[in-house]
Design a protein around this motif. Structure first.
Motif, short mmCIF file in Angstrom:
data_model
loop_
_atom_site.label_atom_id
_atom_site.label_comp_id
_atom_site.label_asym_id
_atom_site.label_seq_id
_atom_site.Cartn_x
_atom_site.Cartn_y
_atom_site.Cartn_z
N CYS A 227 -11.18 -8.74 2.10
CA CYS A 227 -11.00 -7.73 1.06
C CYS A 227 -10.87 -6.33 1.63
O CYS A 227 -10.74 -5.36 0.86
N ASP A 228 -10.90 -6.21 2.97
CA ASP A 228 -10.55 -4.94 3.60
C ASP A 228 -9.05 -4.85 3.87
O ASP A 228 -8.55 -3.81 4.30
N LEU A 229 -8.34 -5.96 3.63
CA LEU A 229 -6.90 -6.00 3.83
C LEU A 229 -6.15 -6.02 2.51
O LEU A 229 -5.11 -5.38 2.36
N VAL A 230 -6.67 -6.78 1.55
CA VAL A 230 -6.03 -6.89 0.23
C VAL A 230 -7.02 -6.43 -0.83
O VAL A 230 -8.23 -6.59 -0.68
N PRO A 231 -6.54 -5.85 -1.94
CA PRO A 231 -7.45 -5.45 -3.02
C PRO A 231 -7.98 -6.69 -3.75
O PRO A 231 -7.20 -7.52 -4.21
N ALA B 168 -5.43 7.26 5.85
CA ALA B 168 -6.23 6.07 6.11
C ALA B 168 -5.79 4.93 5.19
O ALA B 168 -5.37 5.16 4.05
N PHE B 169 -5.90 3.71 5.70
CA PHE B 169 -5.55 2.55 4.89
C PHE B 169 -6.77 2.09 4.11
O PHE B 169 -7.81 1.76 4.68
N ASN C 11 0.85 -1.18 0.00
CA ASN C 11 0.00 0.00 0.00
C ASN C 11 0.89 1.23 0.00
O ASN C 11 1.51 1.57 1.01
N ASP C 12 0.96 1.88 -1.15
CA ASP C 12 1.85 3.02 -1.30
C ASP C 12 1.36 4.24 -0.54
O ASP C 12 2.16 5.11 -0.16
N ALA C 13 0.05 4.33 -0.31
CA ALA C 13 -0.49 5.51 0.37
C ALA C 13 0.04 5.62 1.80
O ALA C 13 0.34 6.72 2.28
#
Length: 517
Positions: free
Chosen positions: A320-324, A104-105, A61-63
């Motif tokens: 799917c809240d952890l990985v896209p 936020a993640f 996660n680059d953000a």
């Protein structure tokens, strides 16, 4: 003066014991613990000792500035505790990065060509220099500033699994956090412990004496007197080393961190250690110092792994809240092209959803049964693909009900949603169908017969986290490019899931849906 000295020597000689032929100085007792080379990590590849017993997890996660890889085990009553502890390293790192970045993640795929297809632990990554690890795009955050979580398999024998997890963080000033934890579990019982839990409470003191003895010999000691280790600082250093325990062919190996010293070493003028040192502890010595779980770890070395094998990708719980996540969906089949698409999915441990037509059920019963067996989702696409708004309510109901019965009979799945042909529906159609409609937000237009590279680009570049992609398993171009599409999505960091998984394991019960909420 010379005469006096000679007389003194003669006098001393008279007092000396008679010489003993063949006399040698006392020999050192054999070393109980000795320095050794690091134990290589075990391959986490699909053809490695664990094979299909690993469920790899990779998050980038680059953000927030994070990249993480860990290995989970197939979900079950005896593996859930281990998985929760391993996954917590990732979740904890995310929480820290959210605070540090003020962002936020939100799960998000990376750009095309990001190289995220390999998700397994990489042997040796947990031992690389921190700055080097962070700077490597295969492991570290973009730009090297942020957090990297890496893993290594250190045990896989019998019912024992050991995993080393390292978390490294850096900012503009440099590395400010670097911690490694090694966890063990017995998948037969569910017992899980950190590596220092493999030992009894007296192990540190007992092993400390042996370690100081080995270091003392290396420093050139001549004395054979017993070593006593009682200093709290020394015991704490040995206790910390127990947290690095890994099995080897001859017993167990621990790593002593730099900076260790003891009075027996200082008295020889030996400085504190400056590098990590691995010490091999023979099995016969370790056997008296390990816990019951430690004894099972010790006995597992060299044994083939007999733990559980992962369920098919579509049958696993996915967060799917952890990985896209993205759901590939195939309409209008099955057809003669479908088995080839299933082959590509199986080769990559990927899941998909097939919206099949009822009229094809009997002719492709084996293919539909294979879909179920390999964990894919089967849902309905009416009996023969009519324009539903042009039908009466009774005809719409028949199209959906007849298709559902035929597909359920051969697939063995419960069908609770449908896809209206051409995406055409009205509130009246939905009411007559009696099921929610699953549509799509990414249309690849594969039915138009585009060039291979055009179709691949549409299917790979357009999806976002939560997307539902429309394809058709009745076209040669779709079958021909299936592998490249899957590889491209994995490369971006997507988890390929069924529609049910995309919705958190529970399908909608009403309405129409183009993507996950």
């Amino acid at each position: 003066m010379v005469a006096a000295l000679a007389a003194a020597v003669l006098a001393l000689s008279a007092c000396a014991p008679a010489s003993q032929e063949g006399w040698e100085p006392p020999a050192w007792a054999p070393e109980v613990v000795h320095a050794t080379d690091p134990v290589p990590e075990i391959s986490a590849a699909a053809d490695g000792p664990l094979g299909a017993g690993i469920v790899p997890l990779r998050v980038r996660n680059d953000a927030v500035g994070l990249q993480a890889r860990v290995a989970l085990l197939p979900a079950g009553a005896t593996t859930d505790a281990f998985n929760a502890q391993v996954e917590q390293f990732v979740r904890g790192a995310i929480a820290d990065r959210v605070v540090a970045s003020g962002t936020a993640f939100v799960p998000a795929p990376s750009a095309v060509g990001s190289g995220l297809g390999d998700r397994r632990c990489a042997s040796g990554s947990t031992r690389r220099p921190a700055a080097q690890l962070l700077a490597d795009p295969a492991f570290g955050p973009v730009g090297g500033s942020g957090t990297a979580v890496v893993c290594g398999i250190v045990a896989a024998g019998g019912t024992i699994v050991g995993e080393r997890v390292r978390v490294v963080s850096a900012d503009a000033a440099g590395v400010h956090f670097d911690a490694t934890t090694t966890l063990y579990t017995d998948v037969a019982t569910g017992e899980t412990a950190a590596a220092d839990g493999l030992w009894t409470e007296h192990a540190a003191a007992a092993l400390g004496a042996h370690i100081v003895e080995a270091l003392r010999r290396d420093a050139g000691a001549l004395s054979h007197r017993p070593v006593v280790v009682g200093d709290e600082t020394q015991i704490a250093a040995i206790q910390a080393a127990l947290g690095s325990t890994v099995p080897s062919d001859e017993g167990l190996v621990i790593t002593l961190a730099p900076g260790f010293t003891a009075p027996d070493l200082a008295g020889l003028g030996a400085p504190a250690t400056t590098e990590p040192i691995e010490f091999a502890i023979p099995a016969e010595v370790a056997a008296d110092l390990v816990s019951p779980l430690g004894a099972r770890v010790l006995a597992s070395s060299g044994q083939p792994y007999t733990g559980p094998v992962a369920a098919p990708a579509g049958a696993r719980a996915v967060d799917c809240d952890l990985v896209p996540c993205v759901a590939l969906t195939y309409d209008d089949g099955p057809s003669s092209y479908t088995p080839g698409i299933l082959d590509e999915l199986a080769a990559r441990d990927a899941a998909a959803t097939f919206f099949a037509m009822g009229q094809n059920a009997q002719g492709y019963a084996d293919t539909l049964a294979r879909m179920t067996r390999e964990g894919h989702e089967v849902e309905g696409h009416t009996w023969n693909h009519p324009h539903l708004p042009q039908l009466t309510d009774a005809q719409v109901t028949a199209q959906v009900v007849d298709s559902t019965r035929a597909l359920e009979a051969v697939s063995g799945q419960d069908i609770t949603v449908f896809r209206p042909p051409y995406g055409e529906f009205t509130p009246r159609v939905l009411a007559a169908a009696g099921m929610p409609a699953i549509l799509w937000d990414i249309d690849t237009l594969d039915w138009q017969g585009p060039a291979d590279d055009v179709l691949i680009a549409r299917a790979v570049e357009q999806p976002r986290a939560g997307s539902i992609v429309l394809l058709h398993d009745v076209h040669a171009v779709t079958a021909r490019t299936a592998g490249a599409v899957l590889d491209g999505l994995f490369d971006r960091g997507f988890q390929l899931v069924t529609v049910r998984q995309l919705f958190g394991g529970e399908l909608p019960t009403s309405g129409s849906w183009r993507r996950a909420p």
